[in-house]
Design a protein around this motif. Structure first.
Motif, PDB file in Angstrom:
ATOM      1  N   PRO A 223      -2.544   3.909  -3.500  1.00  0.00           N
ATOM      2  CA  PRO A 223      -3.879   3.461  -3.924  1.00  0.00           C
ATOM      3  C   PRO A 223      -4.398   4.155  -5.170  1.00  0.00           C
ATOM      4  N   ALA A 224      -3.716   5.212  -5.593  1.00  0.00           N
ATOM      5  CA  ALA A 224      -4.134   5.859  -6.837  1.00  0.00           C
ATOM      6  C   ALA A 224      -3.738   5.046  -8.052  1.00  0.00           C
ATOM      7  N   GLU A 225      -2.669   4.265  -7.950  1.00  0.00           N
ATOM      8  CA  GLU A 225      -2.158   3.570  -9.134  1.00  0.00           C
ATOM      9  C   GLU A 225      -2.197   2.044  -9.004  1.00  0.00           C
ATOM     10  N   SER A 226      -2.407   1.539  -7.804  1.00  0.00           N
ATOM     11  CA  SER A 226      -2.336   0.090  -7.584  1.00  0.00           C
ATOM     12  C   SER A 226      -3.612  -0.439  -6.956  1.00  0.00           C
ATOM     13  N   GLY A 227      -3.724  -1.759  -6.934  1.00  0.00           N
ATOM     14  CA  GLY A 227      -4.881  -2.414  -6.359  1.00  0.00           C
ATOM     15  C   GLY A 227      -4.744  -2.592  -4.858  1.00  0.00           C
ATOM     16  N   ALA A 228      -5.304  -3.665  -4.340  1.00  0.00           N
ATOM     17  CA  ALA A 228      -5.320  -3.858  -2.886  1.00  0.00           C
ATOM     18  C   ALA A 228      -5.166  -5.326  -2.546  1.00  0.00           C
ATOM     19  N   VAL A 229      -4.616  -5.562  -1.357  1.00  0.00           N
ATOM     20  CA  VAL A 229      -4.495  -6.909  -0.809  1.00  0.00           C
ATOM     21  C   VAL A 229      -5.388  -7.002   0.428  1.00  0.00           C
ATOM     22  N   ILE A 230      -6.103  -8.114   0.540  1.00  0.00           N
ATOM     23  CA  ILE A 230      -6.822  -8.423   1.780  1.00  0.00           C
ATOM     24  C   ILE A 230      -6.044  -9.541   2.458  1.00  0.00           C
ATOM     25  N   PRO A 231      -5.211  -9.216   3.450  1.00  0.00           N
ATOM     26  CA  PRO A 231      -4.486 -10.278   4.147  1.00  0.00           C
ATOM     27  C   PRO A 231      -5.404 -10.967   5.157  1.00  0.00           C
ATOM     28  N   ILE A 232      -5.363 -12.281   5.154  1.00  0.00           N
ATOM     29  CA  ILE A 232      -6.120 -13.067   6.131  1.00  0.00           C
ATOM     30  C   ILE A 232      -5.139 -13.991   6.848  1.00  0.00           C
ATOM     31  N   LEU A 233      -4.920 -13.735   8.121  1.00  0.00           N
ATOM     32  CA  LEU A 233      -4.097 -14.615   8.931  1.00  0.00           C
ATOM     33  C   LEU A 233      -4.962 -15.791   9.380  1.00  0.00           C
ATOM     34  N   THR A 294     -10.831   5.534  -3.440  1.00  0.00           N
ATOM     35  CA  THR A 294     -11.602   6.676  -3.943  1.00  0.00           C
ATOM     36  C   THR A 294     -10.956   7.989  -3.512  1.00  0.00           C
ATOM     37  N   ALA A 295     -10.532   8.052  -2.262  1.00  0.00           N
ATOM     38  CA  ALA A 295      -9.886   9.269  -1.773  1.00  0.00           C
ATOM     39  C   ALA A 295      -8.618   9.560  -2.567  1.00  0.00           C
ATOM     40  N   ALA A 296      -7.790   8.534  -2.792  1.00  0.00           N
ATOM     41  CA  ALA A 296      -6.531   8.745  -3.509  1.00  0.00           C
ATOM     42  C   ALA A 296      -6.774   9.127  -4.963  1.00  0.00           C
ATOM     43  N   ARG A 297      -7.757   8.514  -5.575  1.00  0.00           N
ATOM     44  CA  ARG A 297      -7.988   8.739  -7.002  1.00  0.00           C
ATOM     45  C   ARG A 297      -8.778  10.013  -7.274  1.00  0.00           C
ATOM     46  N   SER A 298      -9.290  10.621  -6.217  1.00  0.00           N
ATOM     47  CA  SER A 298      -9.961  11.921  -6.373  1.00  0.00           C
ATOM     48  C   SER A 298      -9.048  13.080  -5.972  1.00  0.00           C
ATOM     49  N   ARG A 460      10.401   7.367  -5.382  1.00  0.00           N
ATOM     50  CA  ARG A 460      10.240   6.209  -4.520  1.00  0.00           C
ATOM     51  C   ARG A 460       8.751   6.092  -4.161  1.00  0.00           C
ATOM     52  N   ASP A 461       8.240   4.893  -4.279  1.00  0.00           N
ATOM     53  CA  ASP A 461       6.824   4.678  -3.958  1.00  0.00           C
ATOM     54  C   ASP A 461       6.713   4.258  -2.500  1.00  0.00           C
ATOM     55  N   PHE A 462       6.788   5.234  -1.602  1.00  0.00           N
ATOM     56  CA  PHE A 462       6.677   4.975  -0.169  1.00  0.00           C
ATOM     57  C   PHE A 462       5.610   5.905   0.374  1.00  0.00           C
ATOM     58  N   GLN A 463       4.561   5.346   0.976  1.00  0.00           N
ATOM     59  CA  GLN A 463       3.365   6.113   1.283  1.00  0.00           C
ATOM     60  C   GLN A 463       3.282   6.619   2.716  1.00  0.00           C
ATOM     61  N   TRP A 464       4.235   6.266   3.553  1.00  0.00           N
ATOM     62  CA  TRP A 464       4.134   6.670   4.951  1.00  0.00           C
ATOM     63  C   TRP A 464       5.112   7.781   5.294  1.00  0.00           C
ATOM     64  N   ASP A 465       5.515   8.519   4.290  1.00  0.00           N
ATOM     65  CA  ASP A 465       6.435   9.634   4.504  1.00  0.00           C
ATOM     66  C   ASP A 465       5.912  10.846   3.735  1.00  0.00           C
ATOM     67  N   PRO A 466       5.857  12.020   4.380  1.00  0.00           N
ATOM     68  CA  PRO A 466       5.302  13.205   3.699  1.00  0.00           C
ATOM     69  C   PRO A 466       6.024  13.563   2.403  1.00  0.00           C
ATOM     70  N   GLU A 467       7.308  13.218   2.311  1.00  0.00           N
ATOM     71  CA  GLU A 467       8.080  13.605   1.140  1.00  0.00           C
ATOM     72  C   GLU A 467       7.751  12.762  -0.094  1.00  0.00           C
ATOM     73  N   THR A 468       7.272  11.561   0.109  1.00  0.00           N
ATOM     74  CA  THR A 468       7.100  10.657  -1.030  1.00  0.00           C
ATOM     75  C   THR A 468       5.672  10.178  -1.247  1.00  0.00           C
ATOM     76  N   ARG A 469       4.774  10.346  -0.285  1.00  0.00           N
ATOM     77  CA  ARG A 469       3.445   9.761  -0.416  1.00  0.00           C
ATOM     78  C   ARG A 469       2.642  10.437  -1.528  1.00  0.00           C
ATOM     79  N   ALA A 470       1.731   9.658  -2.085  1.00  0.00           N
ATOM     80  CA  ALA A 470       0.783  10.135  -3.101  1.00  0.00           C
ATOM     81  C   ALA A 470       1.467  10.645  -4.362  1.00  0.00           C
ATOM     82  N   LYS A 471       2.667  10.114  -4.646  1.00  0.00           N
ATOM     83  CA  LYS A 471       3.370  10.501  -5.868  1.00  0.00           C
ATOM     84  C   LYS A 471       3.578   9.317  -6.811  1.00  0.00           C
ATOM     85  N   GLY A 472       3.157   8.132  -6.399  1.00  0.00           N
ATOM     86  CA  GLY A 472       3.429   6.965  -7.225  1.00  0.00           C
ATOM     87  C   GLY A 472       4.925   6.738  -7.326  1.00  0.00           C
ATOM     88  N   GLY A 473       5.361   6.064  -8.355  1.00  0.00           N
ATOM     89  CA  GLY A 473       6.788   5.876  -8.558  1.00  0.00           C
ATOM     90  C   GLY A 473       7.127   4.478  -9.002  1.00  0.00           C
TER      91      GLY A 473
END
Length: 809
Positions: A223-233, A294-298, A460-473
């Motif tokens: 979320p620091a470098e990309s936008g967002a999707v609102i999925p609606i089923l 906001t949290a990611a970009r701060s 690698r841009d994978f956000q659910w792993d401590p090794e790669t999250r919040a690093k972009g990529g």
């Protein structure tokens, strides 16, 4: 937004304690307070917007004349062929109108991706109301004349088809083949921090495997470098003639499922107050997105951010006919396509159609000039550039990459080097120079494919792993080829460039997706207001020729044939013979536009045959005579041996060396083809050789043997139309494979050096009497060598040493 009094059971960040999971799962999800949420003027504006759009959508399906019901409707006013899908339209319009309200209120940049692609009537109606149709296609102006023309021309020769395609402003997803909307939406927001994509997932579409995998896409969004999707089923309960799985799930099941994917879920289903409830849900979603970003970009990113997701329950085809002959239409599959299919010939259905169309009271929603009334336009963005049909990301093309020179990375001629390692080194530099508009989409094979040099300066841009999250990529890696393809499509169609490397045998998984995209791209080029976009760039590696260790299941070059079938303006297929040629090719492909580029290579070290300058000249030409491997520089040959593909070209060169040693009277010319499409007859492809150029490479009358990486039949089909093809023989992948050795794989498919040499002798014997005299003896000897090799392999489990040393001439 904090005043919304959003009631969220258990904080979703971090994930809930496992001991609380049953209670968490069975909770009714996130429940924004929505009673009297909207001001009365906005509520009324939304209702009128929806009514007008629903009228236009239904009229498009049925009417060819008297489109605004200015006279007494007759059966002559009804189209002879009723085409279109109404069932999903009211739900699509409901969401569209609310997104417009949000754009006006919060000045958002938003794209609307629609999974139910046959909901085109709704999208076209909304685009007409906001004057995005007229902005790009003046004949559909936002007045009476434009509206009448739109209604008549829908699903009419020369008009819009019944599904969303590239002619529809604001579209970046066609939706003809279901399952890809969500992946496309997520690809669009990568590296676009201010962009929001609202994606409608049809509940029928949600039953597909690609869509199921795509629900994990948010885990690859920083979320620091990309936008967002609102999925609606959009759970309206039915597909073409059967119930849908989400339509039969209750709320607890849906919340459990999508909470498990990692979303916060809210369900919108109160038809008595649907506008208030949807408005509250969407504002809740925006608040959650803002909080996460906001949290990611701060610098304090949320661990495993749980993005918002909406389940929208509305009856199929609501606002349409309720019943026909005692059978329900609204809320059933009967409304999926044309609710009253016999309206032109059946009196009962005709009367129901008149009642239905009149129920929208459309004349009260249009001015005398046929324009939407000001009340409706109050929720349309005043700035045209903010309208979803005119957002520049959807049509404005791309900015070309800043591409490094490849020659400083060139490898020394005469050495051996993996072309994939070389490509990884080049992409590493390219990522540094293009940090926001170049990505690599890889199905979990990056290191295996020797491309790991890309990690020198990115992650690698994978956000659910401590090794790669919040690093972009720059690298998004997931095992789902469908996700990689969908992400790359969304990324490319919003102005950036993607690269998709894969094991050769598994690119076929996304073959139909690629073809659908190629069709979209074809229509884009024919649509004057759409600008050029970057090419789709595929790299085939781990090819059948070096899949002797994984066996038959990993051997399949069929994706080449799929790309061949794409329109010639778009199809580009390259088989560079060494690392330097591959470096030249990758730079060319990244710089190109509007193509489907397929590059076929190898991850194993192979000889570097050409210097940097020679490689550049060779790739520009697409093919050349390799004089170093030919007799007398290839002059006056008895036979022409052609290599197309890295490993099979090596076997051609090895065959030429065998012939020089054992049958020096045979004069051979060795040709390498790196641009496959040059082999088509003159005029059949933009790269096709002229007749003179073809004859200068392959002679006018000498036998030609092609050693080809793909299926022999596809090469024969590609060359159909050239004269004297009876002199051509082709060896290639013949679906003969197992766990064996590299050279044994060649033997099994008759692409080995001994088989190629036999073909050369057979061909040359037709015109060279000296060769003919010895042909039986030398062919027998070559077959003996081939048989001895196979015996050696079975005895020792490997190829003899030295067989892959560069031959000396």
């Amino acid at each position: 937004m904090a005043s919304l009094m959003i009631q969220i059971h258990e904080a979703a960040n971090p994930s809930p304690d496992p001991s609380l999971l049953p209670e968490y799962v069975l909770d009714l999800g996130v429940k924004p307070a929505y009673k009297d949420f909207l001001p009365k003027d906005e509520h009324l504006a939304l209702h009128k917007f929806q009514a007008l759009s629903n009228y236009i959508a239904s009229a498009m399906i049925f009417l060819k004349s008297d489109t605004l019901l200015e006279n007494e409707l007759t059966t002559d006013d009804i189209k002879s062929r009723l085409l279109g899908h109404f069932g999903t339209c009211p739900g699509l319009t409901l969401v569209y109108s609310h997104l417009n309200r949000l754009i006006v209120k919060y000045d958002l940049d938003m794209i609307y991706v629609v999974g139910p692609g046959h909901g085109a009537p709704a999208i076209l109606a909304n685009l007409w109301i906001e004057d995005s149709l007229g902005a790009f296609i003046p004949q559909y102006s936002a007045d009476k004349t434009g509206l009448q023309k739109l209604i008549k021309s829908f699903s009419w020769p020369g008009g819009f088809p019944s599904h969303i395609n590239a002619e529809v402003p604001g579209s970046i997803h066609e939706g003809g083949e279901l399952g890809y909307s969500l992946a496309v939406a997520y690809g669009a927001i990568m590296d676009k921090p201010d962009l929001i994509v609202t994606c409608i997932v049809g509940d029928g579409e949600s039953e597909s495997g690609p869509l199921a995998a795509a629900w994990n896409s948010h885990k690859y969004i920083d979320p620091a470098e990309s936008g967002a999707v609102i999925p609606i089923l959009h759970a309206n309960g039915f597909k073409i003639s059967e119930r849908t799985i989400p339509g039969t799930n209750d709320d607890k099941e849906l919340i459990a499922l999508y909470s498990g994917y990692g979303y916060q879920v809210t369900i919108v289903e109160d038809l008595t107050d649907i506008n208030d409830q949807l408005a509250a849900a969407l504002e809740w979603a925006l608040a959650e997105i803002k909080s996460i970003q906001t949290a990611a970009r701060s610098g304090k990113p949320i661990v495993k951010p749980r993005w918002p997701m909406i389940v929208l329950r509305t009856p199929k085809g609501y606002s349409g006919p309720k019943m026909l002959n005692g059978v329900p239409i609204e809320g059933s599959f009967h409304s999926h396509q044309v609710p009253l299919p016999e309206a032109k010939t059946d009196k009962v259905q005709f009367e129901l159609l008149k009642e239905w169309l009149s129920s929208y009271d459309h004349n009260s929603l249009l001015t005398e000039a046929g324009e939407p009334i000001p009340e409706i336009l109050s929720i349309v963005p005043k700035n045209p550039a903010k309208r979803m049909g005119q957002l520049k990301e959807t049509y404005n093309g791309y900015t070309e990459l800043v591409l490094p020179d490849w020659k400083p990375l060139a490898k020394e001629k005469g050495t051996q080097y993996s072309c994939m390692k070389a490509v990884g080194e080049y992409l590493d530099v390219a990522f540094v120079q293009n940090p926001k508009n170049l990505r690599l989409f890889s199905p979990d094979e990056l290191v295996s494919n020797k491309l790991d040099a890309v990690f020198n300066h990115t992650n690698r841009d994978f956000q659910w792993d401590p090794e790669t999250r919040a690093k972009g990529g720059r690298v998004t890696e997931i095992l789902s080829e469908h996700c990689c393809q969908g992400w790359m499509q969304g990324y490319t169609l919003t102005g950036r460039v993607g690269v998709f490397p894969s094991y050769e045998s598994f690119l076929g998984i996304i073959a139909t997706m690629m073809v659908q995209y190629a069709k979209f791209m074809k229509m884009s080029k024919e649509t004057k207001w759409r600008r050029d976009i970057g090419s789709l760039n595929y790299i085939e590696t781990s090819t059948w020729a070096r899949q002797e260790h994984n066996g038959f299941s990993h051997q399949n070059p069929a994706f080449i044939g799929t790309v061949i079938k794409v329109k010639s303006e778009a199809a580009r297929i390259y088989l560079p013979p060494d690392a330097n040629c591959f470096l030249s090719t990758i730079r060319h492909c990244l710089k190109s536009k509007n193509y489907v580029n397929l590059m076929v290579g190898s991850k194993a070290p192979t000889p570097v045959f050409l210097s940097a300058d020679e490689a550049e000249a060779h790739t520009v030409a697409g093919a050349s005579v390799w004089k170093f491997a030919s007799t007398d520089n290839g002059v006056d040959p008895d036979v022409v041996l052609v290599g197309i593909g890295m490993e099979v070209t090596f076997e051609v060169i090895a065959a030429a060396a065998l012939l020089k040693k054992h049958l020096p009277s045979l004069r051979v010319r060795v040709v390498n083809v790196t641009d496959l499409m040059i082999l088509q007859p003159n005029g059949a492809h933009p790269h096709a050789l002229s007749t003179q150029a073809f004859e200068s490479l392959f002679t006018t009358d000498k036998p030609i043997h092609f050693n080809y990486h793909g299926y022999p039949t596809e090469l024969k089909g590609l060359m159909f139309g050239h004269p004297n093809l009876d002199r051509v023989t082709v060896s290639g992948y013949d679906e003969e494979g197992t766990t064996t050795t590299p050279l044994s794989m060649m033997v099994l498919n008759s692409t080995d050096r001994w088989s190629v040499a036999c073909k050369a002798v057979e061909g040359a014997a037709k015109s060279n009497a000296g060769v003919a005299v010895d042909s039986h003896v030398i062919i027998s000897y070559l077959k003996h060598l081939r048989a001895k090799h196979q015996e050696y392999v079975k005895l020792y489990g490997k190829d003899p040493d030295g067989l892959y040393d560069t031959p000396e001439f």
